[in-house]
Design an enzyme around this catalytic site. Structure first.
Site, short mmCIF file in Angstrom:
data_model
loop_
_atom_site.label_atom_id
_atom_site.label_comp_id
_atom_site.label_asym_id
_atom_site.label_seq_id
_atom_site.Cartn_x
_atom_site.Cartn_y
_atom_site.Cartn_z
N ALA A 17 0.80 -1.23 0.00
CA ALA A 17 0.00 0.00 0.00
C ALA A 17 0.83 1.27 0.00
O ALA A 17 0.31 2.34 -0.32
CB ALA A 17 -0.93 0.00 1.21
N SER A 18 2.11 1.18 0.36
CA SER A 18 2.94 2.39 0.37
C SER A 18 3.69 2.58 -0.94
O SER A 18 4.42 3.56 -1.11
CB SER A 18 3.95 2.32 1.53
OG SER A 18 4.86 1.24 1.33
N TYR A 184 -4.59 -3.31 -19.43
CA TYR A 184 -5.03 -2.99 -20.79
C TYR A 184 -6.39 -3.62 -21.10
O TYR A 184 -7.14 -3.12 -21.93
CB TYR A 184 -3.98 -3.41 -21.82
CG TYR A 184 -3.16 -2.22 -22.26
CD1 TYR A 184 -2.33 -1.57 -21.35
CD2 TYR A 184 -3.26 -1.69 -23.53
CE1 TYR A 184 -1.62 -0.45 -21.72
CE2 TYR A 184 -2.56 -0.56 -23.90
CZ TYR A 184 -1.74 0.05 -22.99
OH TYR A 184 -1.05 1.19 -23.34
N LYS A 187 -9.19 -1.16 -20.46
CA LYS A 187 -9.29 0.08 -21.23
C LYS A 187 -10.53 0.04 -22.14
O LYS A 187 -10.86 -0.99 -22.73
CB LYS A 187 -8.02 0.31 -22.05
CG LYS A 187 -6.83 0.68 -21.17
CD LYS A 187 -5.64 1.14 -21.97
CE LYS A 187 -4.49 1.56 -21.06
NZ LYS A 187 -4.81 2.78 -20.28
N HIS A 245 0.36 -6.78 -22.69
CA HIS A 245 -0.62 -5.81 -23.19
C HIS A 245 -0.95 -6.02 -24.67
O HIS A 245 -2.11 -6.12 -25.07
CB HIS A 245 -0.08 -4.38 -23.02
CG HIS A 245 0.20 -3.99 -21.61
ND1 HIS A 245 -0.45 -4.56 -20.53
CD2 HIS A 245 1.04 -3.07 -21.07
CE1 HIS A 245 0.00 -4.01 -19.41
NE2 HIS A 245 0.90 -3.10 -19.72
N LEU A 401 -15.06 8.54 -35.70
CA LEU A 401 -15.75 8.48 -34.41
C LEU A 401 -14.73 8.85 -33.33
O LEU A 401 -13.99 7.99 -32.85
CB LEU A 401 -16.32 7.07 -34.16
CG LEU A 401 -16.79 6.78 -32.72
CD1 LEU A 401 -17.84 7.78 -32.26
CD2 LEU A 401 -17.34 5.37 -32.62
N ARG A 466 11.20 8.09 -33.98
CA ARG A 466 10.19 7.05 -34.22
C ARG A 466 10.68 5.64 -33.89
O ARG A 466 9.91 4.68 -33.98
CB ARG A 466 9.75 7.09 -35.68
CG ARG A 466 9.00 8.36 -36.07
CD ARG A 466 8.74 8.41 -37.57
NE ARG A 466 7.89 7.33 -38.01
CZ ARG A 466 6.56 7.38 -38.09
NH1 ARG A 466 5.94 8.49 -37.75
NH2 ARG A 466 5.87 6.35 -38.52
#
Length: 497
Positions: A17-18, A184, A187, A245, A401, A466
């Protein structure tokens, strides 16, 4: 019971948790679920790690990455922190886990429900997975409710170490209790892939080798290792990004239609397509390692990071071509590319279609479908259109879209929010099954061993470019055709007469 939605008294225990993952992802995701009313009534959240912290210090740590946009959110955060307590202890001592168990029982006693459900989130390095899993099962496992264990990647370093980890966890935690998280899969655009593919008749008709020439799945980061090179050097970019991923995206993209949307039916099809992929060959790969920026002296090379071992040949960039040997995809190259210190930040799927047979417009480029996973989520189809005017000249345009325009009034949830909610609901669909993990490691382990054992030298590339100079030739070798016409996405401006 393990597949049911949690209700009643639920305690979420965050191990580690830390650490960075907990403060940057886990606790902000839990706060997001709290704000939207998705945590079960009577939820408590207990952090556990080796660091000694008082309550004030712990709360300051876990709220450092939360966005407090207004007084309402500030008040909600104040209420959320009342649910969050902290216990410090070692990962290999029964007495410390027993102390944690007492803290959990104390939190549970404040609720009237008899059922005592516990969710264990291991935000931990893989070196302590097994001792923590043992300590939790022996000392903190609920006998009065449902137990669920969330395990973060990496799941081993290769096929054998992954199987060793599996053999160590299997006697302790059932497969239905285990949730191997690959963020992933949470997502929005990755989850949307199933709907794009199987709810639209026109995509279903062209999703095959007859229509598709090649598929590129790309992950780019603008930043380098930024002082975390020592940790990264243990794994490299293939283990860190590609084997999990990008391969997850590929498996959803290429899978056959599942019998239903149940978790096991979806994961059956993902495993089936992974088993059709032979191990990646070195000759179907290109490796790179970034050097100092040519324009900005503050952007140092990988080997200049003081945490990186001297002379390391660890790749920070990789492109690998995979082949899916089944009826739908035989002969279609799937080009997976990922790298650090590149020219932009993005993750996308780019589907390039075959040339139009007998095309009378000789300079017309290929159609492309682009699914932008992050940032600026979008789905757009690059198509050839007539350039407005008196000529018959063509121009690349798009069917667009863009989510920030089409869904401007909706918020896309963080991937960790979505996945933790799936755990609370008992939905395994977006988590990695044991045989799926095995199939994924079989694809990459021979290549990884060759790179590690033979110290394959990566091609240098400057920070902010790239990638390696050979990357354009590499993708061209597998049939990708870059259009000769200029194209600017997302819109063209037309001057009206």
């Amino acid at each position: 019971m393990a597949d049911s939605k949690l209700s009643g008294t639920t305690t979420i225990i965050v191990l580690g948790a830390s650490g960075d993952l907990a403060k940057k992802k886990t606790y902000p995701a839990l706060f997001g679920l709290y704000r939207n009313g998705f945590l079960p009534e009577g939820t408590s959240i207990i952090g556990y790690s080796r660091t000694k912290l008082n309550s004030t210090e712990f709360h300051a740590r876990i709220t450092g990455h939360m966005k407090i946009l207004n007084d309402e959110i500030k008040n909600q955060l104040s209420e959320f922190l009342k649910l969050c307590t902290y216990v410090s202890g070692q990962y290999d001592k029964d007495e410390d886990y027993q102390k944690l168990d007492k803290a959990v029982e104390k939190a549970e006693s404040l609720n009237i429900h008899e059922e005592r459900n516990r969710v264990f989130y291991m935000a931990l390095p893989p070196s302590v997975f097994v001792p923590v899993a043992k300590g939790l099962k022996k000392n903190v496992y609920s006998k009065k409710g449902i137990n669920r264990l969330i395990v973060e990647k990496p799941f081993g370093m290769d096929l054998e170490s992954s199987r060793e980890l599996g053999r160590a966890l299997a006697p302790l935690w059932k497969e239905e209790e285990t949730y191997r998280i690959d963020h992933y899969l949470g997502k929005e655009m990755v989850k949307n892939l199933l709907i794009i593919r199987f709810a639209n008749v026109f995509f279903g008709a062209i999703w095959n080798r007859q229509s598709i020439a090649n598929v590129q799945i790309t992950f780019k980061e603008k930043i380098g290792t930024e002082g975390r090179g020592g940790y990264f050097d243990e794994f490299g970019i293939i283990r860190d990004v590609m084997q999990n991923h990008l391969l997850q995206i590929l498996s959803i993209f290429a899978m056959e239609r599942p019998l239903s949307l149940s978790a096991e039916d979806v994961r059956d099809e993902k495993v089936r397509v992974l088993r059709c992929i032979p191990p990646v060959k070195l000759e179907d790969s290109i490796l790179g390692q970034y050097t100092r920026s040519e324009d900005d002296d503050s952007k140092i090379g990988y080997l200049e990071d003081k945490t990186v071992p001297s002379g390391s040949t660890c790749p920070t960039f990789a492109a690998c071509t995979l082949w899916v040997n089944n009826e739908r995809w035989e002969g279609v190259p799937f080009i997976l590319k990922c790298g650090k210190a590149l020219n932009e930040q993005k993750t996308e799927i780019r589907v390039q279609f075959q040339d139009v047979p007998g095309n009378v417009f000789k300079d017309a480029p290929r159609n492309e479908l682009v699914i932008r996973v992050q940032p600026n989520e979008a789905v757009y189809m690059k198509m050839t259109n007539k350039l407005p005017g008196l000529s018959m000249d063509t121009v690349i345009s798009e069917l667009d879209l863009s989510y920030n325009r089409r869904f401007s009034d909706l918020k896309i949830p963080d991937a960790y929010e979505a996945l933790i909610l799936d755990v609370l609901k008992g939905d395994h669909s977006n988590f990695v099954r044991d045989d799926e993990l095995d199939a994924a490691w079989k694809i990459f382990t021979p290549l990884l061993h060759k790179i590690d054992n033979e110290k394959i030298a990566p091609q240098p590339y400057a920070y902010g470019t790239r990638g390696p100079p050979g990357i354009e030739e590499f993708v061209s070798k597998y049939g990708f055709k870059r259009p000769t016409q200029e194209y600017n996405w997302p819109e063209h401006k037309i001057n009206k007469l």
